[in-house]
Scaffold this motif. Structure first.
Motif, PDB file in Angstrom:
ATOM      1  N   UNK A   8      94.785 -16.621 -25.297  1.00  0.00           N
ATOM      2  CA  UNK A   8      94.449 -17.267 -24.030  1.00  0.00           C
ATOM      3  C   UNK A   8      93.797 -18.627 -24.261  1.00  0.00           C
ATOM      4  N   UNK A   9      92.904 -18.712 -25.229  1.00  0.00           N
ATOM      5  CA  UNK A   9      92.232 -19.984 -25.506  1.00  0.00           C
ATOM      6  C   UNK A   9      93.215 -21.002 -26.069  1.00  0.00           C
ATOM      7  N   UNK A  10      94.113 -20.557 -26.954  1.00  0.00           N
ATOM      8  CA  UNK A  10      95.118 -21.488 -27.491  1.00  0.00           C
ATOM      9  C   UNK A  10      96.060 -21.977 -26.388  1.00  0.00           C
ATOM     10  N   UNK A  11      96.377 -21.080 -25.472  1.00  0.00           N
ATOM     11  CA  UNK A  11      97.246 -21.472 -24.360  1.00  0.00           C
ATOM     12  C   UNK A  11      96.598 -22.563 -23.511  1.00  0.00           C
ATOM     13  N   UNK A  12      95.254 -22.465 -23.321  1.00  0.00           N
ATOM     14  CA  UNK A  12      94.544 -23.452 -22.499  1.00  0.00           C
ATOM     15  C   UNK A  12      94.031 -24.638 -23.313  1.00  0.00           C
ATOM     16  N   UNK A  13      94.380 -24.704 -24.589  1.00  0.00           N
ATOM     17  CA  UNK A  13      93.937 -25.835 -25.420  1.00  0.00           C
ATOM     18  C   UNK A  13      95.127 -26.607 -25.970  1.00  0.00           C
ATOM     19  N   UNK A  27      89.450 -24.989 -19.960  1.00  0.00           N
ATOM     20  CA  UNK A  27      89.471 -24.513 -18.579  1.00  0.00           C
ATOM     21  C   UNK A  27      90.035 -23.103 -18.556  1.00  0.00           C
ATOM     22  N   UNK A  28      89.230 -22.168 -18.113  1.00  0.00           N
ATOM     23  CA  UNK A  28      89.645 -20.766 -18.022  1.00  0.00           C
ATOM     24  C   UNK A  28      89.439 -20.251 -16.601  1.00  0.00           C
ATOM     25  N   UNK A  29      89.848 -21.016 -15.620  1.00  0.00           N
ATOM     26  CA  UNK A  29      89.643 -20.638 -14.230  1.00  0.00           C
ATOM     27  C   UNK A  29      90.828 -19.813 -13.725  1.00  0.00           C
ATOM     28  N   UNK A  30      90.555 -18.963 -12.714  1.00  0.00           N
ATOM     29  CA  UNK A  30      91.575 -18.140 -12.040  1.00  0.00           C
ATOM     30  C   UNK A  30      92.320 -17.238 -13.023  1.00  0.00           C
ATOM     31  N   UNK A  44      82.585 -23.709 -31.046  1.00  0.00           N
ATOM     32  CA  UNK A  44      81.191 -24.177 -31.087  1.00  0.00           C
ATOM     33  C   UNK A  44      81.049 -25.660 -30.763  1.00  0.00           C
ATOM     34  N   UNK A  45      82.136 -26.380 -30.723  1.00  0.00           N
ATOM     35  CA  UNK A  45      82.075 -27.819 -30.427  1.00  0.00           C
ATOM     36  C   UNK A  45      82.255 -28.103 -28.943  1.00  0.00           C
ATOM     37  N   UNK A  46      82.280 -27.089 -28.125  1.00  0.00           N
ATOM     38  CA  UNK A  46      82.540 -27.283 -26.703  1.00  0.00           C
ATOM     39  C   UNK A  46      81.454 -28.125 -26.043  1.00  0.00           C
ATOM     40  N   UNK A  47      81.920 -29.026 -25.165  1.00  0.00           N
ATOM     41  CA  UNK A  47      81.016 -29.815 -24.337  1.00  0.00           C
ATOM     42  C   UNK A  47      81.200 -29.512 -22.847  1.00  0.00           C
ATOM     43  N   UNK A  48      82.394 -29.068 -22.488  1.00  0.00           N
ATOM     44  CA  UNK A  48      82.697 -28.731 -21.089  1.00  0.00           C
ATOM     45  C   UNK A  48      83.368 -27.366 -21.064  1.00  0.00           C
ATOM     46  N   UNK A  49      82.803 -26.437 -20.294  1.00  0.00           N
ATOM     47  CA  UNK A  49      83.355 -25.091 -20.160  1.00  0.00           C
ATOM     48  C   UNK A  49      83.485 -24.771 -18.675  1.00  0.00           C
ATOM     49  N   UNK A  50      84.724 -24.555 -18.234  1.00  0.00           N
ATOM     50  CA  UNK A  50      85.026 -24.293 -16.825  1.00  0.00           C
ATOM     51  C   UNK A  50      85.498 -22.849 -16.684  1.00  0.00           C
ATOM     52  N   UNK A  51      84.685 -22.044 -16.017  1.00  0.00           N
ATOM     53  CA  UNK A  51      84.990 -20.627 -15.821  1.00  0.00           C
ATOM     54  C   UNK A  51      84.963 -20.256 -14.339  1.00  0.00           C
ATOM     55  N   UNK A  52      85.237 -21.181 -13.470  1.00  0.00           N
ATOM     56  CA  UNK A  52      85.160 -20.914 -12.040  1.00  0.00           C
ATOM     57  C   UNK A  52      86.306 -20.018 -11.578  1.00  0.00           C
ATOM     58  N   UNK A  53      86.071 -19.374 -10.460  1.00  0.00           N
ATOM     59  CA  UNK A  53      87.037 -18.507  -9.789  1.00  0.00           C
ATOM     60  C   UNK A  53      87.498 -17.361 -10.695  1.00  0.00           C
ATOM     61  N   UNK A  54      86.507 -16.605 -11.230  1.00  0.00           N
ATOM     62  CA  UNK A  54      86.782 -15.403 -11.998  1.00  0.00           C
ATOM     63  C   UNK A  54      85.960 -14.259 -11.417  1.00  0.00           C
ATOM     64  N   UNK A  55      85.769 -13.206 -12.192  1.00  0.00           N
ATOM     65  CA  UNK A  55      85.020 -12.036 -11.734  1.00  0.00           C
ATOM     66  C   UNK A  55      83.835 -11.765 -12.653  1.00  0.00           C
ATOM     67  N   UNK A  56      83.256 -12.808 -13.226  1.00  0.00           N
ATOM     68  CA  UNK A  56      82.148 -12.675 -14.166  1.00  0.00           C
ATOM     69  C   UNK A  56      80.895 -12.243 -13.416  1.00  0.00           C
ATOM     70  N   UNK A  57      80.280 -11.171 -13.885  1.00  0.00           N
ATOM     71  CA  UNK A  57      79.092 -10.630 -13.217  1.00  0.00           C
ATOM     72  C   UNK A  57      77.796 -10.942 -13.966  1.00  0.00           C
TER      73      UNK A  57
END
Length: 446
Positions: A8-13, A27-30, A44-57
Motif C-alpha cells: 500500500x505504501x509503495x502504491x502511494x509513493x 497520502x493514505x486517505x480514504x 522515518x524521513x516523512x515530513x507530511x503524513x495525510x491520513x484523513x477520511x479513515x476509521x482510525x480510533x
C-alpha cells in the motif's frame, strides 16, 4: 479491516519511484484504515503524513517520525489527543471532524514546541463553554486555532480566565461522557437486533441472506458515532466486494458452440432443443425447413441466416444450425411464420433441381390405353437415414470362455445333420394296396 502494508505504501509513493525509506510525503486517505502501524519504522524521513477520511480510533505508532511537520487526521474516529510527544518537528495538526470529547488531552501537546496550527473544528469539545480560551491558555506556542489567528490580547484574556474555563471544560466533558455511554449501549442493542432475530418458538433466527441483511441495514437509523461510521464503512466494502464478484462472474467467458470443423464444414446444432422437420423429398425444386418455434415467442427474438450449404436460426441467441442436403439459392429463399401455430417455415430453392428418373416421350401423350395418366418418377436424394454394416466376425467368436460350450453345440449340430441326411437318403417305403398279393416266385428287388 484494512492494514497498512508495504504494498500500500509503495502504491502511494509512485512519485518517489516506490522508494519508501527516503519518502518525505505520503497520502493514505480514504483507505478505511483502522489502525496506524509500521509507518514510523518504514518511513522515518516523512515530513507530511495525510491520513484523513479513515476509521482510525487512536493516535499511535508515530513517535519515531522526528522530521514530521504536518499530520492530517481529519474525518476519523479519534476520541483522545495522545502519543504525539515524539513528533519534535510537528508544526500543523489537523483533527477536523473527529470525536474528541476530553479536551484535557491538548496538554500532551505542550512538548511540541514548534506546533503553530491546531484544527479541532467539528469535534464535540468545541461546544464546551470556554473551549477556545482553554486551548489558547494551555498551548502558548500556538499561532492559529481552527484557522483563526490568535492575537496577543486574546492570549492574555485566556490566561486570566483559565481557572474558570478549566472547570467548564471538565463539566462539559462529563455531560458528553454520559451521552457517549448511551450511544455505545444503543449501538450494541441495534447490532444484536440486526444480527439475530427470534423465531415464533423463541429460538434464534440467523439472517444468512446478504441482500436481505444489507437492505435492513440501510433502512435502519444511524447516528454520527464512531461505531456507526465503522459499520457503514464495512457495509460499503461488502457491497463493493459483492459487486466485484458479480462483475467477475459476468466477465467469465460463456459457452460458445463450435459451428464448423477444421475443414470448414458446418455442424448440426440444436441449442434451443426445438423440434424441426427438414423436407428434401416432397419437392424436387425446393428444400423446406419447418421449425416448431414457441407459439407466443416474439419474432424480434428470431434471426435466420440462409447460406448455400447450411441454414442457421437463432432463437433468443440460441443456435439451431442444420447442414443442407444440396446447394440452395440464398437470394430466392423465403422465411415465413405461421400466425396460428407460430412455426417458422423456411423455403429454399435448389440451385440444381432434381431431374426425372423416367420421362415420357415427347411424341407420346401422357396417357395409356385406359386413359390413365402416366406417373413420373422423381429422383430421390440420398436417404437421410444412415445404414450401418456389420464388418468382421461375430462378437462370440473371440469369447474363449465359451470354447467348450461351442464345441458341444457343434457336435450336436453334426449329429442332427447326419440324422437328416440319413432320412433324406433312405428310400421311401411304399405301402402296398389292399388287393396286393405277394408272389413268392418273384425275386426281391435289390
Amino acid at each position: 479491516m484494512v492494514r497498512i502494508t508495504i504494498d500500500l505504501i509503495r502504491k502511494r509513493s509512485e512519485h518517489n519511484e516506490g522508494e519508501i525509506s527516503t519518502l518525505e510525503e505520503i497520502t493514505l486517505h480514504q483507505e478505511d484504515i483502522e489502525k496506524i502501524e509500521h509507518i514510523d519504522r518504514w518511513c522515518r524521513e516523512l515530513k507530511i503524513l495525510l491520513l484523513q477520511y479513515n476509521l482510525i480510533s487512536k493516535i499511535e505508532n508515530l513517535g519515531m517520525l522526528k522530521k514530521l511537520e504536518y499530520l492530517n487526521l481529519a474525518l476519523n474516529n479519534i476520541e483522545v489527543i495522545e502519543n504525539l510527544e515524539g513528533l519534535e518537528s510537528l508544526k500543523k495538526l489537523d483533527l477536523t471532524v473527529n470525536f474528541i470529547g476530553d479536551l484535557r488531552g491538548v496538554k500532551s501537546l505542550r512538548g511540541n514546541e514548534h506546533l503553530e496550527l491546531l484544527i479541532l473544528t467539528g469535534n464535540p469539545c468545541t461546544d464546551y463553554e470556554g473551549y477556545r480560551e482553554y486551548v489558547i491558555a494551555t498551548l502558548p506556542q500556538l499561532k492559529e486555532l481552527d484557522m483563526s489567528e490568535i492575537t496577543r490580547s486574546e492570549r492574555i484574556c485566556a490566561l486570566q480566565k483559565y481557572a474558570r474555563v478549566s472547570d467548564e471544560v471538565v463539566r462539559g466533558y462529563w455531560r458528553y461522557a454520559k451521552i457517549r455511554k448511551e450511544q455505545i449501549l444503543s449501538h450494541e442493542n441495534r447490532e444484536m437486533a440486526r444480527i439475530t432475530e427470534l423465531n415464533e418458538d423463541g429460538t434464534e433466527k440467523h439472517d444468512d441472506d446478504d441482500d436481505e441483511r444489507a437492505e435492513k441495514f440501510w433502512k435502519s437509523t444511524s447516528s454520527h458515532t464512531p461505531e456507526d461510521r465503522v459499520a457503514i464503512a464495512r457495509e460499503n466494502r461488502k457491497n463493493k466486494e459483492r459487486k466485484e464478484k458479480k462483475d467477475d462472474y459476468d466477465k467469465t467467458p460463456k459457452y460458445v458452440p463450435k459451428l464448423f470443423n477444421s475443414e470448414g464444414r458446418p455442424f448440426n446444432i440444436n441449442q434451443p432443443k426445438v423440434p424441426f422437420r427438414l423436407d428434401d423429398e416432397s419437392d424436387r425444386e425446393k428444400v423446406i425447413l419447418d421449425v416448431a418455434v414457441y407459439k407466443h415467442l416474439d419474432t424480434c427474438f428470431l434471426d435466420v441466416d440462409v447460406q448455400p450449404e447450411y441454414v442457421r436460426v437463432k432463437i433468443k441467441q440460441k443456435i439451431l444450425q442444420l447442414t443442407l442436403p444440396c446447394e440452395i439459392m440464398t437470394e430466392k429463399s423465403k422465411v415465413q411464420r405461421s400466425e396460428i401455430t407460430g412455426h417458422l417455415v423456411i423455403t429454399m430453392p435448389r440451385l440444381n433441381p432434381l431431374k426425372l428418373i423416367e420421362c415420357p416421350d415427347v411424341n407420346i401423350k401422357n396417357t395409356t390405353a385406359n386413359n390413365k395418366p402416366i406417373k413420373s418418377l422423381m429422383a430421390r436424394t440420398v436417404p437421410s437415414r444412415r445404414e450401418f454394416l456389420e464388418i468382421g466376425p461375430e462378437r462370440d467368436d473371440f469369447d474363449y470362455s465359451k470354447i467348450v460350450e461351442n464345441n458341444e453345440m457343434n457336435k450336436n449340430e453334426k449329429k442332427s445333420l447326419e440324422r437328416r441326411r440319413e432320412v433324406l437318403l433312405k428310400p421311401e417305403e411304399k405301402i402296398p394296396p389292399e388287393d396286393f398279393v405277394d408272389d413268392p416266385n418273384v425275386p426281391p428287388l435289390l
